[in-house]
Write an enzyme that holds these catalytic residues in place. Structure first.
Site, PDB file in Angstrom:
ATOM      1  N   GLY A 114      -0.766 -35.663  34.836  1.00 47.98           N
ATOM      2  CA  GLY A 114      -0.488 -36.475  33.443  1.00 47.98           C
ATOM      3  C   GLY A 114       0.189 -37.719  33.640  1.00 47.98           C
ATOM      4  O   GLY A 114      -0.171 -38.844  33.191  1.00 47.98           O
ATOM      5  N   TYR A 141       6.921 -37.970  25.689  1.00 46.03           N
ATOM      6  CA  TYR A 141       6.982 -37.814  27.030  1.00 46.03           C
ATOM      7  C   TYR A 141       5.665 -37.961  27.537  1.00 46.03           C
ATOM      8  O   TYR A 141       4.876 -37.299  27.502  1.00 46.03           O
ATOM      9  CB  TYR A 141       7.418 -36.521  27.493  1.00 46.03           C
ATOM     10  CG  TYR A 141       7.766 -36.327  28.922  1.00 46.03           C
ATOM     11  CD1 TYR A 141       8.749 -36.714  29.703  1.00 46.03           C
ATOM     12  CD2 TYR A 141       6.352 -35.590  29.705  1.00 46.03           C
ATOM     13  CE1 TYR A 141       8.785 -36.873  30.865  1.00 46.03           C
ATOM     14  CE2 TYR A 141       6.814 -35.687  31.130  1.00 46.03           C
ATOM     15  CZ  TYR A 141       7.776 -36.014  31.677  1.00 46.03           C
ATOM     16  OH  TYR A 141       8.070 -36.090  33.092  1.00 46.03           O
TER      17      TYR A 141
END
Ligand SMILES: *Cc1c(COP(=O)(O)O)cnc(C)c1O
Length: 441
Positions: A114, A141
């Protein structure tokens, strides 16, 4: 050579693995995995209610993943997508495009995590639009590479400065409405009118459910209104589905709950079923912007992308999206029932198998419990046989994100363990010293 003889896996890890890449919430050391369970160093079976932070989307050792990876690793067809097309990557890209709503010419980019996907997205979007500013959320995040950190708003990222020009908005939290949806939209309007001319903004990064910031489901209509505001100014809408995407939320994409039509979608964690894999789906004119712009030699390699293909096929074959919705609703109901006996449970929220349990010191004021209390619940649950983690800027939210393949009986066992852990912590059975080393987030 050092004598590593009789030391536990945990001790050997402590001696050699860098602390800067650790986020340990309990003493579990994985010897093996099996379905929804991790086998601890001492042989105990621990129910993984976190699915390794959702990376183990199909649990551990799912036959479809094992088979696909075994086949792919036999010849490794080219090994680098950078230099040669490979069948697994091409087929996965085709499947992702089919599965992800969108219009116009689109492309898929593959990475390992990610973090690299968020990082590449920010870089390529800035270059392709010629605009240099971004909008994201306090509490968000998006990863732990320089570019990903610089557009994140999590308190664990304060060691790294946000990128110049970043606008961080509060993420409206229906349980603690310090900032309502209306207030946040008004704040954005004011930014646009004053110090952040919208034509300078390349894109907004949105988590459709804010996960590490506290498993917060935004108020209905908020993200749509935000999307409209951005679209009016040619600002690209980027949705980060890394944690809650691909079925977990009870729809294939979490953004579909909000009726969003993102320009770019980022996938990670569960897409690889435990193998390092991430993807961006987005417009060709952005992702084809220039060759040699976001290259990594082993990204899109045939082994990780074969695993991704197996994950997507299994989600369909085992009807895991509907299952996540059904099982998630039952799990959340079970947790809400626990609230009758546990004053500490202030709120149970989420979508599908992305569930947050907000622990409070006082139900009236909704003041969060101290981080130490959350850590004790997690520690005690581990002693009783289940593993999960906590999230939230006040470190007071239990995050329950089990494998999408979790069994009903396993869910019941998990509920029983959480029930007992909450009771034991309320009774003061877990000493402070037990959790000292597990409060790092
Ligand atoms: C975990 C996460 C990332 C980063 O993924 P990594 O695989 O850890 O690099 C990005 N965005 C969200 C929403 C995440 O939860």
């Amino acid at each position: 050579m050092t004598d590593r003889g009789n030391r536990s896996l945990r001790e050997r890890d402590a001696a050699v693995i860098a602390g800067i890449e650790k986020l340990h919430f309990n003493p579990l050391a994985a010897r093996r995995g099996a379905g929804s369970y991790l086998i601890d160093d001492d042989g105990r079976r621990i129910l993984d209610l976190s699915a390794s932070a959702t990376a183990a989307s199909l649990g551990y050792g799912h036959p479809a993943v094992v088979e696909a990876v075994t086949e792919a690793v036999r010849d490794m067809a080219g090994a680098s997508l950078l230099l040669y097309p490979n069948e697994a990557a091409t087929a996965l890209a085709e499947a992702l495009l089919d599965a992800t709503p969108g219009t116009g010419e689109r492309r898929v980019w593959f990475g390992h995590s990610g973090s690299d996907a968020s990082d590449a997205t920010a870089r390529v979007v800035e270059a392709a639009t010629g605009r240099h500013r971004f909008i994201s959320f306090i509490g968000s995040y998006h990863g732990c590479l320089a570019g990903a950190m610089s557009i994140s708003g999590h308190t664990s990222m304060t060691h790294t400065l946000p990128r110049p020009g970043l606008v961080l908005l509060p993420y409206p939290d229906p349980y603690r409405p310090q900032f309502t949806a209306e207030a946040v939209l008004a704040l954005l309007d004011y930014q646009f009118e004053t110090t952040c001319p919208p034509e300078q903004v390349a894109a907004i990064f949105i988590e459709p459910i804010m996960s590490d910031g506290g498993l917060i489901v935004p108020p209905a209509g908020f993200l749509r209104a935000l999307e409209q505001r951005c679209r009016a100014h040619g600002i690209l809408v980027i949705v980060d589905e890394v944690k809650v995407g691909l079925g977990r939320s009870g729809l294939l994409h979490a953004f579909q709950h909000e009726g969003l039509a993102p320009d770019l979608v980022i996938f990670g964690k569960g897409i690889g079923g435990g193998l390092p894999l991430s993807a961006i789906v987005g417009p060709a004119d952005v992702l084809d912007f220039k060759p040699a712009f976001a290259m990594q030699t082993t990204a899109g390699n045939p082994i990780a992308t074969a695993a991704g293909g197996a994950v997507l096929r299994t989600i369909v074959a085992e009807d895991l999206v509907a299952r996540a919705e059904r099982l998630g609703a039952a799990f959340a109901d079970g947790l809400r029932s626990l609230a009758e006996n546990h004053e500490m449970i202030g709120d149970v929220r989420g979508r599908g198998l992305a569930i947050g349990v907000d622990l409070v010191a006082d139900r009236e004021t909704r003041a969060p419990v101290p981080a130490k209390t959350t850590a004790k619940v997690i520690y005690r649950a581990y002693e009783l046989g289940a593993s999960f983690i906590y999230v939230g800027l006040a470190a007071n939210v239990l995050e329950i994100t089990p494998p999408l393949t979790l069994g009903k009986d396993e869910m019941a066992d998990g509920l029983g363990i959480i029930d007992q852990a909450l009771a034991d912590v309320a009774k003061g059975l877990v000493p402070d010293a037990a959790v000292q080393e597990f409060m790092n987030w």
